[in-house]
Motif scaffolding. Structure first.
Motif, PDB file in Angstrom:
ATOM      1  N   TYR A  95       0.845  -1.184   0.000  1.00 10.25           N
ATOM      2  CA  TYR A  95       0.000   0.000   0.000  1.00 10.25           C
ATOM      3  C   TYR A  95       0.886   1.241   0.000  1.00 10.25           C
ATOM      4  O   TYR A  95       1.936   1.271   0.642  1.00 10.25           O
ATOM      5  CB  TYR A  95      -0.919  -0.005   1.214  1.00 10.25           C
ATOM      6  CG  TYR A  95      -1.934  -1.118   1.168  1.00 10.25           C
ATOM      7  CD1 TYR A  95      -2.906  -1.159   0.154  1.00 10.25           C
ATOM      8  CD2 TYR A  95      -1.920  -2.142   2.105  1.00 10.25           C
ATOM      9  CE1 TYR A  95      -3.830  -2.184   0.087  1.00 10.25           C
ATOM     10  CE2 TYR A  95      -2.854  -3.174   2.051  1.00 10.25           C
ATOM     11  CZ  TYR A  95      -3.797  -3.191   1.042  1.00 10.25           C
ATOM     12  OH  TYR A  95      -4.700  -4.211   0.967  1.00 10.25           O
ATOM     13  N   PRO A 147      -4.191  -0.390  -6.995  1.00  6.76           N
ATOM     14  CA  PRO A 147      -3.796  -0.544  -5.593  1.00  6.76           C
ATOM     15  C   PRO A 147      -2.676  -1.573  -5.439  1.00  6.76           C
ATOM     16  O   PRO A 147      -2.648  -2.583  -6.143  1.00  6.76           O
ATOM     17  CB  PRO A 147      -5.076  -1.045  -4.921  1.00  6.76           C
ATOM     18  CG  PRO A 147      -6.184  -0.606  -5.814  1.00  6.76           C
ATOM     19  CD  PRO A 147      -5.625  -0.675  -7.206  1.00  6.76           C
ATOM     20  N   GLY A 148      -1.765  -1.302  -4.546  1.00  6.42           N
ATOM     21  CA  GLY A 148      -0.681  -2.238  -4.271  1.00  6.42           C
ATOM     22  C   GLY A 148       0.568  -1.978  -5.080  1.00  6.42           C
ATOM     23  O   GLY A 148       1.663  -2.382  -4.690  1.00  6.42           O
ATOM     24  N   ALA A 150       0.897   1.402  -6.711  1.00 11.11           N
ATOM     25  CA  ALA A 150       0.428   2.724  -7.134  1.00 11.11           C
ATOM     26  C   ALA A 150       1.467   3.482  -7.954  1.00 11.11           C
ATOM     27  O   ALA A 150       1.149   4.070  -8.997  1.00 11.11           O
ATOM     28  CB  ALA A 150       0.015   3.547  -5.914  1.00 11.11           C
ATOM     29  N   ALA A 198      -1.445  -6.764  -0.907  1.00 13.81           N
ATOM     30  CA  ALA A 198      -1.895  -5.486  -1.461  1.00 13.81           C
ATOM     31  C   ALA A 198      -1.978  -5.516  -2.987  1.00 13.81           C
ATOM     32  O   ALA A 198      -2.647  -4.676  -3.590  1.00 13.81           O
ATOM     33  CB  ALA A 198      -0.951  -4.362  -1.023  1.00 13.81           C
ATOM     34  N   SER A 199      -1.311  -6.487  -3.613  1.00 14.85           N
ATOM     35  CA  SER A 199      -1.230  -6.535  -5.078  1.00 14.85           C
ATOM     36  C   SER A 199      -2.177  -7.549  -5.697  1.00 14.85           C
ATOM     37  O   SER A 199      -1.950  -8.018  -6.814  1.00 14.85           O
ATOM     38  CB  SER A 199       0.215  -6.859  -5.506  1.00 14.85           C
ATOM     39  OG  SER A 199       1.123  -5.938  -4.956  1.00 14.85           O
ATOM     40  N   ARG A 249     -14.576   2.146  -7.680  1.00 10.85           N
ATOM     41  CA  ARG A 249     -14.793   2.025  -6.230  1.00 10.85           C
ATOM     42  C   ARG A 249     -15.894   1.026  -5.922  1.00 10.85           C
ATOM     43  O   ARG A 249     -15.828   0.296  -4.935  1.00 10.85           O
ATOM     44  CB  ARG A 249     -15.134   3.394  -5.637  1.00 10.85           C
ATOM     45  CG  ARG A 249     -13.957   4.357  -5.660  1.00 10.85           C
ATOM     46  CD  ARG A 249     -14.253   5.640  -4.918  1.00 10.85           C
ATOM     47  NE  ARG A 249     -13.157   6.599  -5.030  1.00 10.85           N
ATOM     48  CZ  ARG A 249     -13.042   7.696  -4.290  1.00 10.85           C
ATOM     49  NH1 ARG A 249     -13.968   7.957  -3.379  1.00 10.85           N
ATOM     50  NH2 ARG A 249     -12.031   8.501  -4.450  1.00 10.85           N
ATOM     51  N   LEU A 252     -14.303  -2.569  -6.853  1.00 11.29           N
ATOM     52  CA  LEU A 252     -12.984  -2.963  -6.372  1.00 11.29           C
ATOM     53  C   LEU A 252     -13.025  -4.088  -5.348  1.00 11.29           C
ATOM     54  O   LEU A 252     -12.197  -5.001  -5.378  1.00 11.29           O
ATOM     55  CB  LEU A 252     -12.245  -1.758  -5.802  1.00 11.29           C
ATOM     56  CG  LEU A 252     -10.743  -1.990  -5.586  1.00 11.29           C
ATOM     57  CD1 LEU A 252     -10.060  -2.315  -6.906  1.00 11.29           C
ATOM     58  CD2 LEU A 252     -10.098  -0.783  -4.944  1.00 11.29           C
ATOM     59  N   GLU A 256     -10.985  -7.420  -5.899  1.00 12.29           N
ATOM     60  CA  GLU A 256      -9.934  -7.829  -4.974  1.00 12.29           C
ATOM     61  C   GLU A 256     -10.188  -9.226  -4.417  1.00 12.29           C
ATOM     62  O   GLU A 256      -9.251 -10.009  -4.225  1.00 12.29           O
ATOM     63  CB  GLU A 256      -9.808  -6.818  -3.834  1.00 12.29           C
ATOM     64  CG  GLU A 256      -9.078  -5.550  -4.236  1.00 12.29           C
ATOM     65  CD  GLU A 256      -8.764  -4.667  -3.053  1.00 12.29           C
ATOM     66  OE1 GLU A 256      -9.485  -4.762  -2.028  1.00 12.29           O
ATOM     67  OE2 GLU A 256      -7.814  -3.869  -3.130  1.00 12.29           O
TER      68      GLU A 256
END
Length: 274
Positions: A95, A147-148, A150, A198-199, A249, A252, A256
């Motif tokens: 992150y 995300p992960g 950036a 995070a990835s 959003r 996501l 994820e």
């Protein structure tokens, strides 16, 4: 895929992954390749396995002085340079809040300013000789906030913008510009992402092989394509999603979850083979 004309190609990030696969394929098609990498031992090992049509040279793509030496070495070894392939890149996962600032800076310096430095160095020479082909290996993250990773995604979005702006500036010259956007590819970089929760978004879609990307890349060079997406059937949806942050959003959490399931399955499979 047949090669119509032997070309001299300078390929960065050539010691592993997409770069190594591209070097092998290019030589098999009759091209001559200079493999450039900070991992010079890895690049030399691959070059030696490819015979007289390949050679290796050390290159930190952030250094303008090293770029000039590599361009000189390539021309000295093969007599000319026809194609530059900017492929080298790095990633720091995690992150954004947890990644040290210096890692964010290094990502931008390497993934964006590195190719910019090489492109501008070779551009002058291509303009002087009256021909040349500049190829940028970018990423589908150039269209998605990711995300992960950036800073990696940010570097690729900047790289795409620069590549196309330069191509527009040079539109009346004989220099060709091609940019390709691989999806998640089975490389050491992806293995790094596999170990970081995070990835997980990197594993939402099917992973492709470096050989698949290499074949797409060499085809794009032969055809002098302007822009190529991988996989092409997903490109339109990914590009539209990337310009709609509200929709991202909403989606996501689901994306994820899918990615984490695939990530965990990959880790389990990897552990089982050890």
């Amino acid at each position: 895929m047949k090669s119509r004309k032997q070309q001299v190609i300078l390929l960065t990030g050539a010691a592993s992954g997409i770069g190594a696969a591209s070097a092998r394929l290019a030589v098999s098609l009759g091209h001559q390749v200079m493999l450039a990498d900070v991992n010079i031992e890895g690049a030399r090992k691959i070059a030696e396995s490819l015979g007289e049509n390949a050679a290796a040279v050390n290159l930190d793509i952030r250094s303008s002085a090293q770029w000039e030496k590599v361009l000189d070495a390539t021309i000295k070894r093969f007599g000319r340079l026809d194609v530059l392939v900017n492929n080298a890149a790095i990633v720091f996962t995690g992150y954004a809040r947890d990644v040290p600032l210096e890692h964010h800076q290094r990502t931008i310096e390497t993934n964006f300013m590195g190719p910019v430095t090489g492109t501008l160095a070779v551009l002058r020479r291509f303009r002087e000789q009256g021909y040349g082909h500049i190829v940028t290996v970018c990423s589908m993250t150039a269209f998605l906030p990711f995300p992960g990773i950036a800073s990696y995604g940010a570097s690729k979005q900047a790289l795409r913008a620069f590549h196309h702006a330069l191509a527009l500036e040079e539109r009346h010259t004989p220099i060709h510009f091609t940019i390709v956007h691989p999806t998640s590819t089975e490389t050491p970089m992806l293995e790094q992402e596999a170990q970081d929760d995070a990835s997980s978004l990197a594993f939402v879609s099917d992973v492709v092989t470096p050989e698949f990307v290499a074949e797409t890349l060499l085809t794009a060079i032969r055809k002098k394509s302007v822009e190529v997406f991988m996989p092409p059937e997903q490109a339109r949806a990914i590009r539209m999603l990337g310009t709609d942050p509200k929709k991202m959003r909403k989606l996501l959490d689901t994306m994820e979850t899918i990615g984490k399931d695939a990530q965990l399955a990959r880790r389990a499979a990897s552990s089982a083979h050890k």
